[in-house]
Scaffold this motif. Structure first.
Motif, short mmCIF file in Angstrom:
data_model
loop_
_atom_site.label_atom_id
_atom_site.label_comp_id
_atom_site.label_asym_id
_atom_site.label_seq_id
_atom_site.Cartn_x
_atom_site.Cartn_y
_atom_site.Cartn_z
N TYR A 29 0.85 -1.19 0.00
CA TYR A 29 0.00 0.00 0.00
C TYR A 29 0.89 1.24 0.00
O TYR A 29 2.06 1.19 0.36
CB TYR A 29 -0.93 -0.02 1.21
N ASP A 30 0.27 2.36 -0.41
CA ASP A 30 1.05 3.59 -0.62
C ASP A 30 1.51 4.25 0.67
O ASP A 30 2.54 4.91 0.69
CB ASP A 30 0.23 4.61 -1.43
N ASP A 31 0.73 4.13 1.73
CA ASP A 31 1.09 4.82 2.97
C ASP A 31 0.54 4.06 4.17
O ASP A 31 -0.14 3.03 4.04
CB ASP A 31 0.59 6.27 2.96
N ASP A 34 -3.41 3.77 4.41
CA ASP A 34 -3.99 2.74 3.54
C ASP A 34 -3.66 1.33 4.04
O ASP A 34 -4.48 0.41 3.90
CB ASP A 34 -3.48 2.90 2.11
N ASP A 123 9.05 11.61 -0.51
CA ASP A 123 8.27 10.65 -1.28
C ASP A 123 7.51 9.74 -0.33
O ASP A 123 7.75 9.73 0.88
CB ASP A 123 9.21 9.83 -2.19
N LEU A 124 6.60 8.93 -0.87
CA LEU A 124 5.76 8.08 -0.05
C LEU A 124 6.55 6.97 0.64
O LEU A 124 6.20 6.54 1.73
CB LEU A 124 4.65 7.46 -0.90
N SER A 125 7.61 6.48 0.00
CA SER A 125 8.41 5.40 0.58
C SER A 125 9.81 5.44 -0.01
O SER A 125 10.04 6.04 -1.06
CB SER A 125 7.77 4.04 0.32
N HIS A 128 9.80 3.58 -3.42
CA HIS A 128 9.20 4.36 -4.51
C HIS A 128 10.19 5.40 -5.00
O HIS A 128 10.29 5.66 -6.21
CB HIS A 128 7.91 5.02 -4.05
#
Length: 268
Positions: A29-31, A34, A123-125, A128
């Motif tokens: 998941y993106d974050d 989520d 960034d989100l991770s 990524h």
């Protein structure tokens, strides 16, 4: 078992999952929001998310979600963090450095001393960021060695965090409460309701009188009014231990709210 965690592949969160259960199926998941929501929607059997880092402290979003939802902590994993500078190009090519906000903070001095004038992007991770870096020699990512291999990047520098001993604690949020192991931890949230003099001291005194070891205590705003807080407390022991159970019952009668997040095996 299906475990939800932060993606894409190559994150430290994935490493935490593999330490916890190397045979589980993963959903990325993106974050954090989520990832936790996936558990609430029953898309996964459990979710693993970061809760604190030894350099930067607690992950406040995770703390807030534990307060807002009926979630149960069923385990914890501690992962050693070794941040690397990754890129397709060389040091002189770098115009942008990307990563999750936590690693960017962990490497603050390194970036300042070596990359003045370079644009820094959150960034989100970490993985990524590495994925984006694989598309341009001008972009570098701060991420793991695993991300370098996964996205075909060069490791330009390694172990670049400002303090070499760097660990992140992840929690397993699930459904079933583990039985006592003899090396357990219980996590609770306490809301005093009335901020009278000595109120917190009185609560902590209950633990002291029973020789219960507190491994963590932290305040977070209730988001109702300024100066109003809840307290997140980790204690050694399991909720099924007689001393722990009796002490929490005493505390419950003295506070506005006592939320038991779970008892689970302490990470080695």
């Amino acid at each position: 078992m299906i475990i939800g965690t932060l993606g894409p592949k190559g994150t430290y969160s994935e490493k935490a999952v593999r330490q916890w259960d190397d045979k589980a199926d993963l959903k990325f998941y993106d974050d954090i929001f989520d990832t936790v929501d996936a558990l609430l929607r029953k898309e996964v059997d459990c979710s693993i998310v970061p809760i604190e880092n030894s350099l930067e402290g607690s992950i406040t979003l995770t703390l807030d979600l534990l307060m807002e939802h009926q979630l149960k902590i069923t385990g914890e994993v501690v992962v050693r963090i070794k941040n690397c500078l990754l890129s397709k190009g060389n040091l002189e090519d770098i115009k942008i450095i990307m990563s999750h906000p936590q690693p960017l903070s962990q490497c603050r001095k390194y970036i300042k001393n070596n990359f003045k004038g370079v644009e820094i992007r959150s960034d989100l991770s970490t993985s990524h960021a590495a994925k984006l870096a694989s598309g341009s020699k001008e972009i570098a990512a701060i991420a793991s060695e695993e991300s370098a291999r996964m996205y075909g990047l060069n490791i330009l520098d390694e172990n670049i965090q400002d303090v070499k001993e760097n660990f992140t604690r992840f929690i397993v949020i699930g459904k079933n409460s583990p039985s006592p192991t003899g090396n357990d931890k219980t996590s609770i949230i306490v809301y005093l309701e009335k901020n009278r003099p000595g109120a917190l001291y009185e609560i902590l005194g209950e633990f002291t009188s029973k020789n219960i070891d507190l491994t963590k205590i932290e305040s977070r705003p209730t988001k109702k009014v300024l100066g109003d807080y809840v307290f997140y407390i980790d204690i050694k022991g399991h909720i099924e231990d007689k001393t722990i159970k009796e002490t929490l019952l005493k505390i419950k009668s003295k506070v506005g709210m006592l939320k038991i997040l779970g008892s689970y095996p302490a990470a080695k």
